[in-house]
Scaffold this motif. Structure first.
Motif, PDB file in Angstrom:
ATOM      1  N   GLY A 115      -3.687  -2.065  10.294  1.00 37.06           N
ATOM      2  CA  GLY A 115      -3.141  -2.850   9.872  1.00 37.06           C
ATOM      3  C   GLY A 115      -2.273  -1.387   9.377  1.00 37.06           C
ATOM      4  N   TRP A 127       2.068  -1.459   8.943  1.00 38.68           N
ATOM      5  CA  TRP A 127       2.961  -2.033   7.355  1.00 38.68           C
ATOM      6  C   TRP A 127       2.946  -0.545   7.385  1.00 38.68           C
ATOM      7  N   LEU A 163       6.517  -0.342   9.761  1.00 39.75           N
ATOM      8  CA  LEU A 163       7.661  -1.407   8.718  1.00 39.75           C
ATOM      9  C   LEU A 163       7.580  -0.836   7.438  1.00 39.75           C
ATOM     10  N   GLY A 201       4.385   0.858   2.284  1.00 42.15           N
ATOM     11  CA  GLY A 201       3.758   0.233   3.568  1.00 42.15           C
ATOM     12  C   GLY A 201       2.441   0.720   3.895  1.00 42.15           C
ATOM     13  N   LEU A 250      -0.192  -1.399   1.631  1.00 42.86           N
ATOM     14  CA  LEU A 250       0.041  -2.958   1.590  1.00 42.86           C
ATOM     15  C   LEU A 250      -1.076  -3.182   3.304  1.00 42.86           C
ATOM     16  N   GLY A 251      -1.044  -1.998   4.067  1.00 46.24           N
ATOM     17  CA  GLY A 251      -2.132  -2.189   5.575  1.00 46.24           C
ATOM     18  C   GLY A 251      -3.353  -2.080   4.864  1.00 46.24           C
TER      19      GLY A 251
END
Length: 71
Positions: free
Chosen positions: A27, A31, A34, A52, A55-56
């Motif tokens: 994760g 993220w 990204l 990111g 969020l991951g």
């Protein structure tokens, strides 16, 4: 010796720690990567990468909760 297994019950009680680590790192890598890509594409320096990563991490912890705790 006959050992009776309760199917899914035995399988769910054994959590593989490496799968937990892989989910967390996956994760973060996905993220975070990204976020880094968006930073690179838009010309920012360090704006979307931390977003990111957060969020991951949150998404990975949620997936681990759903898969191993709530089931």
């Amino acid at each position: 010796m006959n050992v009776r297994h309760d199917g899914d019950r035995d399988h769910e009680s054994q959590v593989d720690p490496m799968s937990l680590v892989a989910m967390l790192l996956g994760g973060l890598a996905a993220w975070g990567g990204l976020g880094w890509l968006v930073d690179w594409a838009l010309g920012y320096q360090g704006l979307f990468l931390p977003i990111g990563l957060v969020l991951g991490a949150v998404g990975s912890v949620y997936l681990i909760y759903v898969r191993y705790v709530r089931s």
